[in-house]
Design an enzyme around this catalytic site. Sequence first.
Site, PDB file in Angstrom:
ATOM      1  N   ASP A 479      -1.469  11.475   3.652  1.00 14.42           N
ATOM      2  CA  ASP A 479      -1.523   9.994   3.207  1.00 14.42           C
ATOM      3  C   ASP A 479      -1.333   8.749   5.073  1.00 14.42           C
ATOM      4  O   ASP A 479      -1.010   9.050   5.993  1.00 14.42           O
ATOM      5  CB  ASP A 479      -0.610  10.149   2.382  1.00 14.42           C
ATOM      6  CG  ASP A 479      -0.596   9.073   1.002  1.00 14.42           C
ATOM      7  OD1 ASP A 479      -2.062   8.107   1.894  1.00 14.42           O
ATOM      8  OD2 ASP A 479      -0.577   9.316   0.285  1.00 14.42           O
ATOM      9  N   ASP A 549      -5.887   5.418  -5.975  1.00 15.24           N
ATOM     10  CA  ASP A 549      -4.589   5.428  -6.430  1.00 15.24           C
ATOM     11  C   ASP A 549      -4.792   5.050  -7.853  1.00 15.24           C
ATOM     12  O   ASP A 549      -4.249   5.879  -8.794  1.00 15.24           O
ATOM     13  CB  ASP A 549      -3.595   4.703  -5.895  1.00 15.24           C
ATOM     14  CG  ASP A 549      -3.524   5.340  -4.823  1.00 15.24           C
ATOM     15  OD1 ASP A 549      -3.244   6.552  -4.810  1.00 15.24           O
ATOM     16  OD2 ASP A 549      -2.473   4.438  -4.402  1.00 15.24           O
TER      17      ASP A 549
HETATM   18  C1  DGJ Z   1       0.119   7.244  -2.346  1.00  9.80           C
HETATM   19  C2  DGJ Z   1      -1.050   8.234  -2.592  1.00  9.80           C
HETATM   20  O1  DGJ Z   1      -2.433   7.659  -2.577  1.00  9.80           O
HETATM   21  C3  DGJ Z   1      -0.683   8.318  -3.620  1.00  9.80           C
HETATM   22  O2  DGJ Z   1      -1.210   9.481  -4.681  1.00  9.80           O
HETATM   23  C4  DGJ Z   1       0.896   9.334  -3.526  1.00  9.80           C
HETATM   24  O3  DGJ Z   1       0.400  10.668  -2.870  1.00  9.80           O
HETATM   25  C5  DGJ Z   1       1.521   8.392  -2.890  1.00  9.80           C
HETATM   26  N1  DGJ Z   1       1.118   7.702  -1.515  1.00  9.80           N
HETATM   27  C6  DGJ Z   1       2.894   9.482  -2.475  1.00  9.80           C
HETATM   28  O4  DGJ Z   1       4.152   8.202  -1.564  1.00  9.80           O
END
Ligand code: DGJ
Length: 742
Positions: A479, A549
């Site tokens: 991430d 997301d």
């Molecule tokens: C952002 C990501 O896109 C989510 O899927 C998740 O992993 C969060 N970060 C966790 O902090």
Amino acid sequence: MSIIFHEETKVFHLQNDAISYIMMVLPNGKMGHLYFGKRIHDREDFENLLELVPRPMSSGIFVGDKFFSSQHIKQELPDYGTGDYRSPAVEILQKNGSRISDFQYHSHHVEAGKPLLPGLPATYTEDQKEAETLVLNLVDSVTGIEAELFYTIFAQRGILARSIRYHNKGNQSVYLGRAMSLCLDLPDCEYDWVQLSGAWGRERHVKTRRLATGVQSIGSMRGNSSHEHNPFLILKRPLTSERQGEAIGFSFVYSGNFLMQAEVDAHDNTRVLVGLHPDTFTWHLKEGESFQTPEALMVYTDSGLNDMSQSFHQLFQTRLARGYWRDRVRPILINNWEATYFNFTEDKLVQIAEKAKECGVELFVLDDGWFGARNNDFAGLGDWVANPERLSGGITGLAERISQLGMKFGLWFEPEMVNKDSDLYRSHPDWILEAPGRENSQGRNQHVLDFSRKEVVDCMFEMMAKILREAKVSYIKWDMNRSITECFSKSFAPEQQGEIFHRYILGVYDLYERLTTEFPEVLFESCASGGGRFDPGILYYAPQGWASDNSDAVERMKIQYGTSMCYPISSIGSHVSVIPNHQVYRNTPLHTRANVAYFGTFGYELDLNKLSEKEIEEVKEQIAFMKEYRSLLQFGAFYRLKSPFEGNELVWMVVSEDKRTALVGWYRILNVVNDRFTRVKLQGLNEDFCYEVSQDGTKRYGDELMNLGLVTSDATAGQTPQDEIPCTDFESRIYILKAVEV
Ligand code: DGJ
């Protein structure tokens, strides 16, 4: 495929069955561009394409020839200061303050295959017969800087890869102020400009506008390729559709700051530039040093946007993505993020995994919150050691428990970031990017580690590798949750501060390279607050990426449809999540959530223990379906049939290589009362095959399905018969088509 050089006329002609790319050495020694488009016959002399006119008030006249002015001529490496007033592809800042350069043809050679780009992701060949590369050597005599222009033509499809390598062979250090990877001068401006843009939660929406006089551009100066604009651009003829017409797609194989620009001049010529964003880049090139630009790709088609997309899909899937997972179907996963966020215990995770296993899920992924003092997003980033209060047996223990369930185990990391409240920051406060004397801007309470420094990357590698060596981890979600600000590195000299954005990305690539080399069977999924770094550069290391997301099925239709313009289905991370959805609070049927997620890597992002028995049965069927068809879904030929950007419906389909099986995904956003009858013309089938259609068992020939269409009208027109399940908003169906003997 061939690269022809006509000695007499100094014309270069790169061609394969689909395209021709023609250029020549101009009378003033510069490299002139003549043509890029559908394959044409070769000739000795293409000078007629030079379009020379004596225009009043022209500067940049080549001595003795009033017809020839660099103001109007089409060029391969336009530079600054000698009469071409359009944006240059290169700028050399010299000791005496001059920025003027004049790159002239010096020599060339042809190589079989395609050379690697040191330290950078790029398309590649596995067999030298797959491509040929022309390397042009241009020299600016005053500075002694040499530019090597690389042009790779692939044997298949209308694909050309380009990059430039600068060598300082002079006797003074200079700054590269601009080092674009590609310049393409087109002879007119009759194009629509299509970009993939949006923001967090609505990435890669398709936006189209008419090209106009002046400069239009997209780009990123955030340090990542960004949610806002993807490094992808299409110039298409106004009448080009998905199925027919001319288009050129441009893609930049890079994950940081970029610029894609089209400049239409006063005579309607269009100059396209693709490369590192010049506003956030300078590179101090000392005597004897070299600089390699990232790769830019161009795809030409005369058969519509879908054909262009298929060229990118094939290229990215087979000659950009690498390694163990490149050609393998992807595991069906469950991720605990939306199920628990930071609020989990080890037992809770195992319960989620157990239920998932019962349904057929293959991989359990533990997301954020497992390390250091990470109970919320204020602390712990940088401390990649399991929190013993949450995971008593550490990652090794949890991975073992998951493995005993018969599942694979995956883990979340955010290696590029640190919270100030962390042991890592306390021991290395100078490892973050920050400008001396200035307060650092905030972003999710975290700071960006200085990945331009080798010792920082080394440290991250060691921390991550330790876990991967000790525990059974077969997947990593990587991430990156904030963009870069105060991009200043304490370990570089003042004259190198303009390099830090690029050096940072080189550090990211270095870490990816080392991890994928030592752990070749670990599947990497990239992520940057969803789809903030979903680009071809990352795809070289991580064959799939979390697309957004936003996990709402309706929102995902646009996101995944837009993403498919450039990126293969096997790269699009897509999950079924809970309702009401956590981003838009919408309720969509479970089957529609799955029907959208099938066109991607597929997984779940919820606690299946909270579903009813009936829903669990449905989930089991979904997983069984995906296991049966994922090879087709992820690696079949993909067609967009109806755009969610243009109406109430989305239709897309995939067809197997032998054309004997196809899946059609049909989605209607809002229900309509007493609607018209609807049919969708399918594509890619064999017209002589007879296909049985799963929904009603009817048999139809391919030619009927492609010319008359598949009937998609449904029985409900606002008055549902008693014995049928009523259709609602957000309805969808998957049609399975199988060739049968008749
Ligand atoms: C952002 C990501 O896109 C989510 O899927 C998740 O992993 C969060 N970060 C966790 O902090």
